[in-house]
Design a protein around this motif. Structure first.
Motif, PDB file in Angstrom:
ATOM      1  N   SER A  30       9.368  72.026  56.973  1.00 28.98           N
ATOM      2  CA  SER A  30       9.003  72.680  55.718  1.00 28.98           C
ATOM      3  C   SER A  30       8.017  73.788  56.015  1.00 28.98           C
ATOM      4  N   GLY A  56      12.501  74.609  52.999  1.00 23.97           N
ATOM      5  CA  GLY A  56      12.787  73.582  53.991  1.00 23.97           C
ATOM      6  C   GLY A  56      14.241  73.515  54.400  1.00 23.97           C
ATOM      7  N   THR A 131       9.933  69.800  49.655  1.00 20.26           N
ATOM      8  CA  THR A 131      10.263  69.784  51.083  1.00 20.26           C
ATOM      9  C   THR A 131       9.140  69.248  51.967  1.00 20.26           C
TER      10      THR A 131
END
Ligand SMILES: [Zn+2]
Ligand SMILES: [Zn+2]
Length: 360
Positions: A30, A56, A131
């Motif tokens: 991420s 991400g 993410t």
């Protein structure tokens, strides 16, 4: 993020199984984007508590009922918009402007939570993805399938910063070869606006920032000139560099009313100021109304690089393969999830082109 303007917390949460048209993704990486911090400060407003992260990539573990086009093992980039594919904006191939889903921010499309803490409280997901979690349950439509040979930490960056910056130049503004371009704010997205301008064969690319380290990153990404706005008036400096006329295109990549007006002021008559930075939800800016007409300047918003995620993201990865797009150079530092507050501090200090959280 349990409380605005407080350090964020890393903890174990319960994650529900994917429902209809949802997918369980194991996160590989991420990016740490300024918009994550903007959620912490309330500039981009989410109710607490919310799981952060909107840039991400990962691998699909499990698919819910009715999911077509994805299966376990697929590698994907997470897109941070959900779109229906059928409405007028979607039909116009402006899918990131789809207005179909009137769901409160951070809930899944059926208006419920998938994440719960140990007290049983529901936790929202930033952009319905989040993410910065080891696993995510997300709507199928937020996924972009990519070739499995790509490094997922590089691919992650395409989920926001690369697409937003490059797309602003190529899709929103459609900068022509030989143009003069200024980019105000040379963080992760601004650097990608600069490399978008390189891809568009702009002749002159002027980077504006107040941090010397970020201006050095800008040079590495293709800026031909740099202006330190802490030392000099950026509007005057940009005009001086363009024979007193101003640039053809200025990109504001901060989200500040003052720099938005500066972007507008530094473009030539009939030039375009493109606003990419996400300002505080309640902020406004003003420009002289009469001069707006007599200068014929264009003032354009650019959201998510005016992209079509499933078309543009694989294209960007392809440009990387061809050596035309820098992704390796974007990653200044890797972090573990536990270091997230440090990653935010480094971003605010202008230490990184991009910081990336990697998961095992
Ligand atoms: Zn972002
Ligand atoms: Zn739509």
């Amino acid at each position: 993020m349990y409380e605005h303007n407080q350090p964020v917390v890393v903890e174990e949460l319960e994650l529900d199984d994917p429902k209809e048209n949802e997918v369980l993704v194991r996160t590989a990486a991420s990016g740490v984007c300024h918009s994550d911090l903007s959620v912490v400060t309330g500039t981009i407003y989410y109710d607490a508590a919310v799981a952060l992260g909107h840039e991400g990539a990962g691998v699909i573990e499990h698919v819910g009922r009715n999911v077509t086009g994805f299966q376990p093992g697929d590698t994907v980039i997470l897109s941070f918009v959900s779109y229906c594919g059928n409405c007028r904006m979607c039909q116009m191939e402006r899918v990131c402007l789809c207005q179909t889903y009137d769901v409160p921010r951070g809930f899944l499309l059926d208006g419920t939570y998938r994440l719960h803490n140990s007290s049983g409280d529901g936790i929202l997901q930033m952009a319905r993805i989040a993410t910065m979690s080891e696993y995510m349950v997300v709507p199928e439509q937020n996924l972009v399938k990519i070739d499995p040979h790509y490094s997922l930490e590089k691919a992650a960056l395409v989920g926001c910063g690369v697409t937003t910056g490059v797309g602003a130049v190529l899709n929103t503004a459609k900068v022509e070869p030989g143009s003069t371009v200024a980019v105000i704010g040379t963080g992760g997205v601004g650097l990608n606006a600069i490399q978008g301008a390189v891809l568009a064969q702009a002749e002159r690319i002027i980077a504006v920032d107040i941090a010397e380290k970020k201006l050095n990153f800008a040079k590495n990404f293709g800026a031909t000139d740099v202006v330190n706005a802490a030392e000099t008036d950026p509007v005057e400096a940009v005009r001086e560099l363009t024979d007193g006329l101003g640039v053809d295109y200025a990109f504001e990549v901060i989200g500040n009313p003052k720099t938005i007006v500066q972007a507008y002021d530094m473009v030539r008559p009939a030039g375009s100021a493109v606003i990419v930075g996400i300002a505080h939800h309640a902020s406004e800016f003003s420009i002289p109304a009469q001069r707006f007409v007599s200068s014929e300047k264009r003032l354009i918003g650019s959201f998510y690089g005016s992209c079509q995620p499933r078309v543009d993201m694989p294209k960007l990865l392809n440009l990387y393969t061809e050596g035309k797009l820098k992704l390796d150079e974007l990653i200044s530092r890797h972090y573990r999830l536990e270091q997230i507050n440090e990653a935010f501090a480094d971003m605010e200090a202008g230490e990184n082109a991009r910081g990336v959280i990697v998961f095992n």
